[in-house]
Motif scaffolding. Sequence first.
Motif, PDB file in Angstrom:
ATOM      1  N   VAL A  78       0.793  -1.077  -0.007  1.00  0.00           N
ATOM      2  CA  VAL A  78       0.153  -0.065  -0.195  1.00  0.00           C
ATOM      3  C   VAL A  78       0.883   1.259   0.045  1.00  0.00           C
ATOM      4  CG1 VAL A  78      -1.749   1.363   1.131  1.00  0.00           C
ATOM      5  CG2 VAL A  78      -1.820  -1.280   1.082  1.00  0.00           C
ATOM      6  N   GLY A  79       0.648   1.833  -1.082  1.00  0.00           N
ATOM      7  CA  GLY A  79       1.528   3.281  -1.374  1.00  0.00           C
ATOM      8  C   GLY A  79       1.759   3.466  -2.615  1.00  0.00           C
ATOM      9  N   ASP A  80       2.692   4.237  -2.878  1.00  0.00           N
ATOM     10  CA  ASP A  80       2.896   4.728  -4.247  1.00  0.00           C
ATOM     11  C   ASP A  80       3.973   3.516  -4.655  1.00  0.00           C
ATOM     12  OD1 ASP A  80       4.211   5.646  -6.673  1.00  0.00           O
ATOM     13  OD2 ASP A  80       4.239   7.787  -5.672  1.00  0.00           O
ATOM     14  N   ILE A  81       3.319   3.025  -6.197  1.00  0.00           N
ATOM     15  CA  ILE A  81       3.934   1.887  -6.795  1.00  0.00           C
ATOM     16  C   ILE A  81       5.575   2.046  -7.223  1.00  0.00           C
ATOM     17  CG2 ILE A  81       3.283   2.655  -9.085  1.00  0.00           C
ATOM     18  CD1 ILE A  81       2.988  -0.468  -9.712  1.00  0.00           C
ATOM     19  N   PHE A  82       5.622   3.382  -7.287  1.00  0.00           N
ATOM     20  CA  PHE A  82       7.146   3.729  -7.589  1.00  0.00           C
ATOM     21  C   PHE A  82       8.207   3.525  -6.530  1.00  0.00           C
ATOM     22  CE2 PHE A  82       4.746   6.018 -10.813  1.00  0.00           C
ATOM     23  CZ  PHE A  82       5.405   5.404 -12.076  1.00  0.00           C
ATOM     24  N   ASP A  83       7.655   3.257  -5.337  1.00  0.00           N
ATOM     25  CA  ASP A  83       8.218   3.176  -4.014  1.00  0.00           C
ATOM     26  C   ASP A  83       8.164   1.606  -3.727  1.00  0.00           C
ATOM     27  OD1 ASP A  83       8.641   5.860  -3.436  1.00  0.00           O
ATOM     28  OD2 ASP A  83       6.949   5.979  -2.273  1.00  0.00           O
ATOM     29  N   VAL A  84       7.793   0.862  -4.559  1.00  0.00           N
ATOM     30  CA  VAL A  84       7.978  -0.436  -4.403  1.00  0.00           C
ATOM     31  C   VAL A  84       9.467  -1.226  -5.119  1.00  0.00           C
ATOM     32  CG1 VAL A  84       6.858  -2.973  -4.990  1.00  0.00           C
ATOM     33  CG2 VAL A  84       5.318  -1.022  -4.231  1.00  0.00           C
ATOM     34  N   SER A  85      10.038  -1.843  -4.561  1.00  0.00           N
ATOM     35  CA  SER A  85      11.212  -2.260  -5.023  1.00  0.00           C
ATOM     36  C   SER A  85      11.102  -3.749  -5.586  1.00  0.00           C
ATOM     37  CB  SER A  85      12.410  -2.247  -3.953  1.00  0.00           C
ATOM     38  OG  SER A  85      12.370  -3.013  -2.874  1.00  0.00           O
ATOM     39  N   SER A  86      12.151  -4.064  -6.202  1.00  0.00           N
ATOM     40  CA  SER A  86      11.899  -5.821  -6.556  1.00  0.00           C
ATOM     41  C   SER A  86      12.263  -6.511  -5.464  1.00  0.00           C
ATOM     42  CB  SER A  86      12.941  -6.207  -8.009  1.00  0.00           C
ATOM     43  OG  SER A  86      14.486  -5.670  -7.433  1.00  0.00           O
TER      44      SER A  86
END
Length: 214
Positions: A103-111
């Motif tokens: 939950v949050g900005d997808i651009f803050d999700v890392s591999s």
Amino acid sequence: MDTGFWHLRWERGEIGFHENQVNPALIEHLGILDLAKGSRLFLPLCGKTLDIAWLLSQGYRIVGAELSSLAVNELFQSMDLTPDINPVGKLLCYSATNIDIWVGDIFDVSSNMLGAVDAVYDRAALVALPEEMRQRYAFHLTALTHGAPQLLISYEYDQRLYDGPPFSVREKELKRYYGENYLLKHMAQEKIAGGFKGKVEAAITTWLLWGGAP
């Protein structure tokens, strides 16, 4: 269009993009991905889609990314699941058996956060983003999933007559975003009865993207 736009849509219940049934294109075309039971699918910008419960019922594992915690809370409630919720960096991770939602900005999700995935199901992510964000999203998604194959659903309509979201994304544009890393196969196209938003002729197009970078 910023994150506040989508938070406000969820708070106001202005979620016409949410489907009250499992997406027919998913049911019809998921088999083209040739996934074994237990495979892990990534659903970007997943909202509270009913597709997740259906995929779980088919024996798949799910990881999603969604901006709105309101949407994710409603998703777990709809499945009668109580998730574990853990903060990781700028994000929250909601987890239950066979499902993890960031939950949050997808651009803050890392591999590293996402973990290994076998495929991507993009029903409403790419088409939700304005043109100036779509290339960035496509690069991020490809890197995030190490080029996992995608089942992607898009809209096609005359955007001069209606300005999304969801936006019209045609083949030429898809190839610009993904052609360097994927082969694209047109699976199906279906006209929307009554037109898009009742304003303009439109079609739903289903694509298979495969052959991504290792």
